[in-house]
Design a protein around this motif. Structure first.
Motif, short mmCIF file in Angstrom:
data_model
loop_
_atom_site.label_atom_id
_atom_site.label_comp_id
_atom_site.label_asym_id
_atom_site.label_seq_id
_atom_site.Cartn_x
_atom_site.Cartn_y
_atom_site.Cartn_z
N LYS A 99 0.84 -1.21 0.00
CA LYS A 99 0.00 0.00 0.00
C LYS A 99 0.87 1.25 0.00
O LYS A 99 1.56 1.51 -0.97
CB LYS A 99 -1.00 -0.03 1.14
CG LYS A 99 -2.01 -1.13 0.99
CD LYS A 99 -3.15 -0.95 1.96
CE LYS A 99 -4.13 -2.09 1.74
NZ LYS A 99 -5.28 -1.98 2.58
N ASN A 100 0.88 2.02 1.07
CA ASN A 100 1.63 3.28 1.10
C ASN A 100 2.89 3.22 1.94
O ASN A 100 3.47 4.25 2.27
CB ASN A 100 0.73 4.40 1.65
CG ASN A 100 -0.44 4.65 0.75
OD1 ASN A 100 -0.34 4.49 -0.45
ND2 ASN A 100 -1.56 5.04 1.33
N THR A 101 3.34 2.02 2.29
CA THR A 101 4.51 1.88 3.16
C THR A 101 5.60 1.06 2.47
O THR A 101 5.33 0.04 1.87
CB THR A 101 4.12 1.19 4.48
OG1 THR A 101 3.09 1.94 5.11
CG2 THR A 101 5.30 1.09 5.41
N THR A 102 6.82 1.56 2.58
CA THR A 102 7.99 0.82 2.12
C THR A 102 8.75 0.35 3.34
O THR A 102 9.00 1.13 4.26
CB THR A 102 8.90 1.72 1.26
OG1 THR A 102 8.17 2.14 0.11
CG2 THR A 102 10.15 0.97 0.82
N ILE A 103 9.12 -0.92 3.37
CA ILE A 103 9.88 -1.48 4.48
C ILE A 103 11.24 -1.90 3.93
O ILE A 103 11.32 -2.70 3.01
CB ILE A 103 9.17 -2.69 5.10
CG1 ILE A 103 7.78 -2.31 5.57
CG2 ILE A 103 10.00 -3.26 6.25
CD1 ILE A 103 6.91 -3.49 5.95
N LEU A 104 12.30 -1.34 4.50
CA LEU A 104 13.65 -1.71 4.14
C LEU A 104 14.20 -2.61 5.23
O LEU A 104 14.09 -2.28 6.41
CB LEU A 104 14.55 -0.48 4.02
CG LEU A 104 14.38 0.34 2.76
CD1 LEU A 104 13.26 1.31 2.93
CD2 LEU A 104 15.67 1.03 2.45
N LYS A 105 14.76 -3.74 4.85
CA LYS A 105 15.40 -4.65 5.80
C LYS A 105 16.88 -4.72 5.44
O LYS A 105 17.23 -5.05 4.32
CB LYS A 105 14.77 -6.03 5.74
CG LYS A 105 13.35 -6.07 6.24
CD LYS A 105 12.82 -7.49 6.25
CE LYS A 105 11.42 -7.53 6.81
NZ LYS A 105 10.91 -8.91 6.88
N ILE A 106 17.72 -4.39 6.43
CA ILE A 106 19.15 -4.35 6.22
C ILE A 106 19.81 -5.32 7.18
O ILE A 106 19.68 -5.19 8.39
CB ILE A 106 19.70 -2.93 6.45
CG1 ILE A 106 18.94 -1.93 5.57
CG2 ILE A 106 21.20 -2.88 6.20
CD1 ILE A 106 19.12 -0.50 5.95
N LYS A 107 20.51 -6.30 6.64
CA LYS A 107 21.19 -7.29 7.48
C LYS A 107 22.57 -6.76 7.84
O LYS A 107 23.33 -6.33 6.97
CB LYS A 107 21.32 -8.61 6.74
CG LYS A 107 21.92 -9.69 7.56
CD LYS A 107 21.94 -11.01 6.83
CE LYS A 107 22.54 -12.05 7.75
NZ LYS A 107 22.56 -13.36 7.14
N ILE A 108 22.87 -6.78 9.17
CA ILE A 108 24.17 -6.30 9.63
C ILE A 108 24.78 -7.29 10.62
O ILE A 108 24.07 -8.08 11.23
CB ILE A 108 24.08 -4.91 10.27
CG1 ILE A 108 23.30 -4.95 11.58
CG2 ILE A 108 23.49 -3.89 9.33
CD1 ILE A 108 23.56 -3.75 12.44
N ASN A 109 26.10 -7.21 10.78
CA ASN A 109 26.80 -8.02 11.78
C ASN A 109 26.99 -7.25 13.08
O ASN A 109 26.96 -7.81 14.15
CB ASN A 109 28.16 -8.48 11.25
CG ASN A 109 28.00 -9.46 10.12
OD1 ASN A 109 27.07 -10.24 10.10
ND2 ASN A 109 28.90 -9.40 9.16
N TYR A 110 27.20 -5.96 12.98
CA TYR A 110 27.34 -5.08 14.13
C TYR A 110 27.29 -3.65 13.62
O TYR A 110 27.38 -3.40 12.42
CB TYR A 110 28.67 -5.32 14.86
CG TYR A 110 29.87 -5.04 14.01
CD1 TYR A 110 30.44 -3.78 13.95
CD2 TYR A 110 30.43 -6.04 13.21
CE1 TYR A 110 31.53 -3.52 13.12
CE2 TYR A 110 31.51 -5.80 12.40
CZ TYR A 110 32.06 -4.53 12.36
OH TYR A 110 33.13 -4.28 11.55
N GLY A 111 27.13 -2.70 14.51
CA GLY A 111 27.09 -1.32 14.08
C GLY A 111 26.89 -0.36 15.23
O GLY A 111 26.86 -0.75 16.40
N LEU A 112 26.73 0.89 14.87
CA LEU A 112 26.54 1.97 15.82
C LEU A 112 25.41 2.86 15.31
O LEU A 112 25.29 3.09 14.10
CB LEU A 112 27.83 2.79 15.94
CG LEU A 112 27.78 4.01 16.84
CD1 LEU A 112 27.71 3.59 18.31
CD2 LEU A 112 29.00 4.88 16.61
N LEU A 113 24.60 3.34 16.24
CA LEU A 113 23.50 4.23 15.90
C LEU A 113 23.62 5.51 16.70
O LEU A 113 23.95 5.47 17.89
CB LEU A 113 22.17 3.57 16.23
CG LEU A 113 20.95 4.49 16.16
CD1 LEU A 113 19.84 3.82 15.40
CD2 LEU A 113 20.49 4.87 17.55
N LYS A 114 23.40 6.63 16.04
CA LYS A 114 23.35 7.93 16.72
C LYS A 114 22.07 8.63 16.29
O LYS A 114 21.81 8.78 15.09
CB LYS A 114 24.56 8.78 16.35
CG LYS A 114 24.55 10.15 17.00
CD LYS A 114 25.73 10.97 16.56
CE LYS A 114 25.66 12.36 17.13
NZ LYS A 114 26.75 13.21 16.62
#
Length: 96
Positions: A71-86
């Motif tokens: 419908k009106n939503t896009t879902i992105l799925k990103i596979k990661i091993n580790y990371g940092l978020l700010k």
């Protein structure tokens, strides 16, 4: 909120989103618009980004990113091993 995804000092994606889900050592976190500032390590797993913008699969060349549209939503799925978020001032920066 504005979402930036960087990998090895190269910008992979910049998108406007309304919800982000990811895993930390303590469990799953969900970030919505106007969330308080946050810095967190990201555990191995899937980052899910929900957006109202429609993206074409050809737009992304990264193998780690999957795009689903309904419908009106896009879902992105990103596979990661580790990371940092700010997160600060409605801007999220993912580094992995």
């Amino acid at each position: 909120m504005k979402i930036f995804i960087l990998k090895k000092e190269k910008k992979i994606l910049e998108i406007e989103g309304f919800a982000v889900f990811f895993y930390t050592e303590k469990g799953q976190l969900e970030l919505l618009n106007n969330h308080c500032s946050l810095i967190s390590m990201i555990s191995s797993g899937i980052i899910k980004i929900y957006s109202n913008f429609l993206l074409e699969k050809e737009f992304l060349l990264e193998k780690e990113i999957q795009i689903f549209c309904n419908k009106n939503t896009t879902i992105l799925k990103i596979k990661i091993n580790y990371g940092l978020l700010k997160l600060k001032n409605n801007k999220i920066l993912f580094l992995f």
